[in-house]
Design a protein around this motif. Structure first.
Motif, PDB file in Angstrom:
ATOM      1  N   VAL A  51      39.424  36.224  30.984  1.00 53.27           N
ATOM      2  CA  VAL A  51      40.764  36.270  31.095  1.00 53.27           C
ATOM      3  C   VAL A  51      41.183  35.437  32.438  1.00 53.27           C
ATOM      4  O   VAL A  51      40.446  36.001  33.411  1.00 53.27           O
ATOM      5  CB  VAL A  51      41.388  37.909  31.215  1.00 53.27           C
ATOM      6  CG1 VAL A  51      42.787  37.864  31.513  1.00 53.27           C
ATOM      7  CG2 VAL A  51      41.103  38.319  29.807  1.00 53.27           C
ATOM      8  N   VAL A 104      37.039  38.597  34.087  1.00 51.47           N
ATOM      9  CA  VAL A 104      38.466  38.855  34.483  1.00 51.47           C
ATOM     10  C   VAL A 104      38.623  37.866  35.620  1.00 51.47           C
ATOM     11  O   VAL A 104      37.534  38.010  36.783  1.00 51.47           O
ATOM     12  CB  VAL A 104      38.935  40.014  34.856  1.00 51.47           C
ATOM     13  CG1 VAL A 104      40.241  39.984  35.306  1.00 51.47           C
ATOM     14  CG2 VAL A 104      38.929  40.730  33.574  1.00 51.47           C
ATOM     15  N   SER A 142      43.934  39.872  39.447  1.00 50.29           N
ATOM     16  CA  SER A 142      42.605  40.258  39.018  1.00 50.29           C
ATOM     17  C   SER A 142      42.801  41.773  38.516  1.00 50.29           C
ATOM     18  O   SER A 142      42.178  42.117  37.510  1.00 50.29           O
ATOM     19  CB  SER A 142      41.518  40.033  40.197  1.00 50.29           C
ATOM     20  OG  SER A 142      41.262  38.735  40.132  1.00 50.29           O
ATOM     21  N   TYR A 145      44.913  42.290  35.463  1.00 59.13           N
ATOM     22  CA  TYR A 145      44.353  41.858  34.069  1.00 59.13           C
ATOM     23  C   TYR A 145      43.478  42.857  33.880  1.00 59.13           C
ATOM     24  O   TYR A 145      43.029  43.064  32.653  1.00 59.13           O
ATOM     25  CB  TYR A 145      43.795  40.372  34.169  1.00 59.13           C
ATOM     26  CG  TYR A 145      44.695  39.384  34.416  1.00 59.13           C
ATOM     27  CD1 TYR A 145      46.144  39.627  33.865  1.00 59.13           C
ATOM     28  CD2 TYR A 145      44.177  37.992  34.883  1.00 59.13           C
ATOM     29  CE1 TYR A 145      46.919  38.239  33.997  1.00 59.13           C
ATOM     30  CE2 TYR A 145      45.168  36.954  34.979  1.00 59.13           C
ATOM     31  CZ  TYR A 145      46.608  37.166  34.619  1.00 59.13           C
ATOM     32  OH  TYR A 145      47.400  36.062  34.552  1.00 59.13           O
ATOM     33  N   ALA A 146      42.400  43.271  34.909  1.00 62.49           N
ATOM     34  CA  ALA A 146      41.468  44.216  34.493  1.00 62.49           C
ATOM     35  C   ALA A 146      42.019  45.673  33.997  1.00 62.49           C
ATOM     36  O   ALA A 146      41.460  46.081  33.070  1.00 62.49           O
ATOM     37  CB  ALA A 146      40.529  44.462  35.841  1.00 62.49           C
ATOM     38  N   CYS A 149      42.946  44.815  30.331  1.00 62.09           N
ATOM     39  CA  CYS A 149      41.871  44.934  29.476  1.00 62.09           C
ATOM     40  C   CYS A 149      41.302  46.222  29.153  1.00 62.09           C
ATOM     41  O   CYS A 149      40.973  46.505  27.804  1.00 62.09           O
ATOM     42  CB  CYS A 149      40.778  44.181  29.950  1.00 62.09           C
ATOM     43  SG  CYS A 149      40.833  42.214  30.226  1.00 62.09           S
ATOM     44  N   ILE A 158      34.170  45.676  32.284  1.00 63.65           N
ATOM     45  CA  ILE A 158      35.082  44.657  32.880  1.00 63.65           C
ATOM     46  C   ILE A 158      34.268  44.038  34.152  1.00 63.65           C
ATOM     47  O   ILE A 158      33.561  44.638  34.865  1.00 63.65           O
ATOM     48  CB  ILE A 158      36.286  45.181  33.259  1.00 63.65           C
ATOM     49  CG1 ILE A 158      37.045  45.941  32.215  1.00 63.65           C
ATOM     50  CG2 ILE A 158      37.058  44.288  34.038  1.00 63.65           C
ATOM     51  CD1 ILE A 158      37.466  45.139  31.163  1.00 63.65           C
TER      52      ILE A 158
END
Length: 763
Positions: A51, A104, A142, A145-146, A149, A158
């Motif tokens: 990602v 990520v 970051s 996105y983490a 996810c 992750i």
């Protein structure tokens, strides 16, 4: 596996693993971004999903492509989710559940630096987005996105990576919030963080996860950071050095009595001397040190001040920053640990030593992978190309360039390259570089015969390094070229010269330009290199970065004095004249850097005027996370000189804070702009230099303020005032612009002023 934490393992070659079973699918033309592409490849799932905050460009200058292709070469199926809509978790389910982990990254740039200017204003564009459109990624990408996810697939590990995660691996000063934030590991709840160039670590992690090893056990991979609870039994067997305070005396070793007998010496240490029988003569031990032996470095961890300490104590923040930078050499770095939280919530951020640099063969392997060297077809315009409204500016910039090396041993305090890539240079072979140039020539659409750059973080550190591997492995200096070039540094530019000559002799290649920043203090050590560069590889102008002219700020930047620039300029002009070419040096400077006084900026402005430079591109100091200069900015102390609460032992640094003073320092860089003259007049009077206000050549700014609207426009619109807002009676002729480096064309002279008395100011 033993419950006791093992020390970080030795480096294993990238190609030393048995390929994963999915290698049978072969390389993909592009790593898939949709289920339809996965089905076309015959995949039912992805092993790894990356990602990223950047648009997917399959080129070795883009991190997601490098990591994806490296994992693909190991046999793993890798999918890409690029610039997803982060408002919900649904876009993160587009490729299904990854079998091994989510990778990520915020992208090639820190997401905050990408979105905000040095004055904390939102940028209107994003060079890593189709069409240059801004706003396609969230702040602190970051972290966001983490979390998404985890929402999409809570049981999937992750793994954070990229420069944003790398520079936030410990508690760090955040310029945008003006406070110290926790490690991004704590806020993101990621399982692992990879810092630096992560090929070696990501390959090991992927294979160990594929072998069904729990992610919680991956605690011995170099170049990684992870969380563990305080008192975790898996940390047993490590020696902890306490570095949570400053001004505390270090270990004091007892003095050895040189007149003791060997038996008496042994008895004083609770032992006996078996060979001693009866009376022995007095033994003199002139070289006895009495030092207590230190624990092995590979089993030692240094405890930094906790997050709770550094967030409220700038002195301890600067101390932690200094310790971290001293532990960055892969040859001798020790692990670091920093506590976050109190009592039952306390967790340690554990940072393993840096990754072992890639060998030349491994660098060749990474860059020789089957990159498409193009943006993903999903970004094509209606004609099927990438040069229209969907053009990605960052790809256009590196489209015909070649990266020949990584790392930088310059150690500039404001720069993140050394903290991220390390100071040991990792170079490709000449053959690998030549193959890539030929591939560009034969396969990349739009190639006209000009390679825009052969470089990297710097243009001329290719195959340069320490003369002694033993010295390199034990060195703790932050820079190999400051305050002067280390005598142990090999400064031979011969391999680079040979590469230049071989590259420009290739069929179909008309010109090889050098666009990366040049380390000119190194270049002057090789006049032959300067001659080759100036004669064949400069396209009218060459950018270099002295950053300042004054000793005060230069010492805080760890940059050479302006004398090095002058020596390089002499060689540059000499060889340009011999080649019959009119070429120009374009120096770049930083305003408002820690340690810069108003008088320093005034002297820089006088230097610019004396040498005939107009600075169109003004760089203002940007405090990026983890940089040494950022620690100066936050603490007001100089970590380079050591940290102490004693004012007589610690060096204080002049910090440029506040909008007005930062604006003044920028104004000195753009001394020629009439919009800045009122501010400069006021500052010159405050500095006691009113003698620089006047209408003669010796003056910096005129006494008058023009009222006519000629609307000076720079080559970059954002650094200019729109027409009608101010005027410029200054004629353009002899002056050089920093953007182009060339004297303005005659047609660009200022337009005549309105009728009435016209006053002139001769720059």
């Amino acid at each position: 596996m033993s419950a006791t934490l093992a020390p970080p393992r030795a480096a294993r070659p990238l190609t030393g693993y048995k390929p994963y079973w999915a290698r049978r699918f072969g390389p993909a033309p592009f790593l898939p971004m949709s289920r339809a592409e996965m089905e076309a490849l015959g995949w039912d799932s992805c092993d790894v999903i990356v990602v990223t905050g950047d648009a997917y460009v399959d080129h070795p200058s883009f991190g997601m492509a490098v990591i994806g292709r490296v994992l693909e070469a190991q046999g793993f199926r890798v999918g890409i989710i690029a610039q997803p809509d982060w408002q919900s978790a649904e876009p993160f389910k587009a490729l299904g559940r990854p079998n091994l982990f989510f990778g990520v990254t915020a992208g090639n740039m820190d997401s905050m630096i990408n979105r905000y200017t040095a004055d904390r204003k939102i940028r209107s564009d994003d060079a890593y987005t189709p069409g240059g459109v801004g706003g396609r990624r969230p702040d602190r990408s970051s972290l966001v996105y983490a979390q998404r996810c985890k929402e999409a697939f809570n049981d999937v590990p992750i793994v954070l990576g990229g420069i944003e995660a790398s520079l936030r691996r410990i508690a760090h000063y955040d310029y945008w919030q003006d406070k110290v934030r926790r490690s991004i590991l704590v806020d993101s709840k990621a399982d692992l963080l990879l810092y630096g160039n992560a090929e070696r670590a990501i390959v090991e992690i992927a294979h160990r996860l594929a072998a069904r090893e729990p992610v919680e056990r991956l605690t011995d991979v170099r170049g990684t950071a992870f969380l563990r609870r305080t008192g975790d039994p898996t940390a047993e067997g490590w020696f902890e050095l306490d570095s949570t305070e400053v001004d505390r005396p270090g270990r004091i070793d007892a003095h050895i009595n040189p007149y003791q007998t060997t038996g008496e010496q042994a008895a004083s240490q609770g032992a006996s001397c078996a060979k001693e029988e009866g009376a022995q003569p007095i033994t003199f031990v002139p070289k006895a040190s009495g030092r207590i032996s230190m624990p092995p470095r590979e089993r030692t961890v240094i405890r930094l001040p906790s997050y709770e300490q550094v967030k409220s104590d700038p002195v301890l923040y600067a101390h932690a920053n200094r310790v971290l930078h001293l532990e960055t050499n892969p040859g001798n770095a020790r692990a670091l640990v920093q506590r976050h939280g109190d009592d039952k919530t306390a967790r340690d951020v554990w940072i393993n030593p840096p990754p072992i640099p890639l060998t030349t063969a491994e660098m060749d392997h990474v860059f020789d992978l089957p990159y498409a060297r193009s943006p993903h077809p999903a970004y094509a315009d209606e004609t099927g190309g990438h040069d229209g409204p969907t053009k990605i500016p960052a790809w256009e910039m590196i489209r015909f360039s070649v990266n020949i090396m990584r790392g930088c041993f310059g150690g500039c305090t404001f720069c993140s390259i050394t903290e991220h890539e390390g100071r040991i240079i990792q170079s490709r072979s000449e053959d690998s570089v030549i193959r890539e140039i030929e591939e560009i020539r034969d396969k990349v659409k739009g190639f006209t015969g000009v390679i825009s750059d052969l470089g990297g973080p710097t243009a001329n550190m290719y195959r340069i390094g320490c003369k002694s591997p033993e010295i390199e492995a034990t060195c703790r200096k932050p820079s190999c070229v400051y305050p002067g070039i280390c005598p142990n540094l090999n400064t031979d530019h011969g391999p680079l010269i040979e590469m230049y000559r071989r590259a420009r002799a290739l069929r179909g290649v008309k010109k090889i330009l050098i666009g990366s920043g040049l380390r000119y203090d190194l270049a002057v050590k090789s006049p032959e290199y300067v001659k080759e560069l100036v004669t064949h590889h400069v396209g009218g102008y060459l950018k270099i970065a002295p950053e300042h002219t004054e000793t005060g700020p230069l010492s805080k930047m760890m940059k050479p004095g302006i004398g090095s620039y002058d020596r390089f300029k002499q060689l540059f002009e000499k060889y340009s004249a011999e080649a019959g070419k009119k070429q120009y040096l374009i120096p770049y400077f930083i305003a408002a850097h820690p340690g810069t006084s108003d008088a320093d900026m005034m002297n820089l402005a006088l230097w610019l005027k004396r040498n005939g430079f107009r600075a169109d591109q003004v760089q203002t100091f940007y405090p990026s996370p983890m940089a040494t200069a950022t620690a100066m900015y936050h603490s007001g102390l100089n970590p380079l000189k050591g940290i102490s609460r004693d004012a007589t032992r610690a060096e204080k640094v002049d910090i440029v804070r506040g909008e007005k003073r930062r604006r003044l320092h920028k104004a000195f860089l753009r001394w020629h702009d009439p919009a800045n003259w009122p501010l400069l007049r006021e500052a010159l009077k405050d500095l006691g230099r009113a003698d620089l206000i006047g209408n003669g050549k010796q003056h910096l700014v005129p006494t008058f303020q023009p009222s006519t609207a000629t609307g000076y426009q720079s080559a970059r619109r954002k650094n200019s005032t729109a027409p009608g807002e101010r005027s410029s009676p200054v004629t353009q002729g002899r002056m050089l612009t920093q953007h182009t480096g060339l004297p303005p064309r005659p047609g660009l002279a200022a337009r005549p002023a309105a009728k009435g008395r016209q006053r002139t100011f001769k720059p």
